[in-house]
Design a protein around this motif. Structure first.
Motif, short mmCIF file in Angstrom:
data_model
loop_
_atom_site.label_atom_id
_atom_site.label_comp_id
_atom_site.label_asym_id
_atom_site.label_seq_id
_atom_site.Cartn_x
_atom_site.Cartn_y
_atom_site.Cartn_z
N SER A 1 0.82 -1.20 0.00
CA SER A 1 0.00 0.00 0.00
C SER A 1 0.86 1.25 0.00
O SER A 1 2.07 1.19 0.19
N ARG B 1 -13.16 7.94 6.99
CA ARG B 1 -13.27 6.94 8.05
C ARG B 1 -13.88 5.65 7.51
O ARG B 1 -14.80 5.68 6.69
N ALA B 2 -13.37 4.52 7.98
CA ALA B 2 -13.94 3.21 7.65
C ALA B 2 -15.21 3.02 8.46
O ALA B 2 -15.53 3.82 9.36
N THR B 3 -15.96 1.96 8.19
CA THR B 3 -17.22 1.72 8.90
C THR B 3 -17.01 1.54 10.40
O THR B 3 -17.90 1.82 11.19
N ASP B 4 -15.80 1.10 10.79
CA ASP B 4 -15.52 0.92 12.22
C ASP B 4 -15.00 2.20 12.87
O ASP B 4 -14.66 2.21 14.05
N ARG C 1 -12.23 3.91 12.13
CA ARG C 1 -10.79 4.17 11.99
C ARG C 1 -10.51 4.99 10.75
O ARG C 1 -11.18 4.85 9.73
N LYS D 1 -8.85 6.09 7.36
CA LYS D 1 -8.28 5.37 6.21
C LYS D 1 -7.05 6.15 5.77
O LYS D 1 -7.18 7.19 5.13
#
Length: 193
Positions: free
Chosen positions: A50, A85-88, A90, A92
């Motif tokens: 990444s 933000r991710a679904t949890d 956090r 990205k």
């Protein structure tokens, strides 16, 4: 898709979650390097290669990593909550460079890499252990000189129907100086545009 080789580079044990790096070769034709083997809360998993995500400063337009508190160009304070933000919940902060499209491919890669990692850990305990991660094996058909590579690439381009290189394209070979369709600025040596 067949995984034809997995190479592992173990990391020194230093209480970090990163256990190793690896490269995966597909069909003896395509290599993906810098996959990470990480110790997660649910066991070992494979993280795809990444890059850090960036955005632009609203004041000057300079590029900054999403964790940067200040702009690298003008020093303006950046909004620390600007990352998606991710679904949890956090932030990205990274985007995969290469990754499987579906879960079956991910499982195939994960199982091959984890198995190779286990074998490499066992091999590392043997006397005279040498890591093979950075060694490259080249097929005899692959040209080893740069001019041979350029000639081989020309054959591929012709086979795919390309006609002429765009204006300004530079061609360099080991035997000849650079040739370009652009005029050279005064004071520049031949072969440099």
């Amino acid at each position: 898709m067949v995984i034809t080789e997995v190479r592992i580079k173990l990391c020194e044990e230093n209480n970090e979650r990163l256990l190793a790096f690896c490269s995966v070769t597909f069909d003896n034709a395509f290599v993906v390097r810098d996959l990470k083997i990480i110790e997660g809360t649910k066991g070992v998993f494979v993280a795809m290669p990444s890059r850090k995500l960036t955005d632009r400063c609203p004041r000057c337009g300079g590029k900054n990593h999403l964790r940067a508190r200040f702009c690298n160009q003008c020093g303006t304070r950046q909004d620390e909550q600007r990352a998606l933000r991710a679904t949890d919940g956090r932030a990205k902060l990274h985007a995969d460079i290469a990754h499987p499209i579906h879960s079956a491919a991910r499982e195939l890669i994960q199982s091959a890499v984890v198995e190779a990692f286990s074998k490499e850990k066992e091999r590392s305990k043997l006397p005279g252990y040498v890591c093979t991660y950075d060694e490259f094996d080249y097929d005899d058909e692959v040209p080893v000189s740069y001019s041979g590579l350029v000639a081989e690439m020309g054959k591929v381009v012709k086979a795919h129907g390309a006609h002429a290189a765009p204006k300004g394209t530079h061609f360099h070979t080991a035997d000849a100086p650079a040739q370009t369709a652009k005029a050279k600025p005064d004071g520049f040596a031949d072969g440099i545009a």
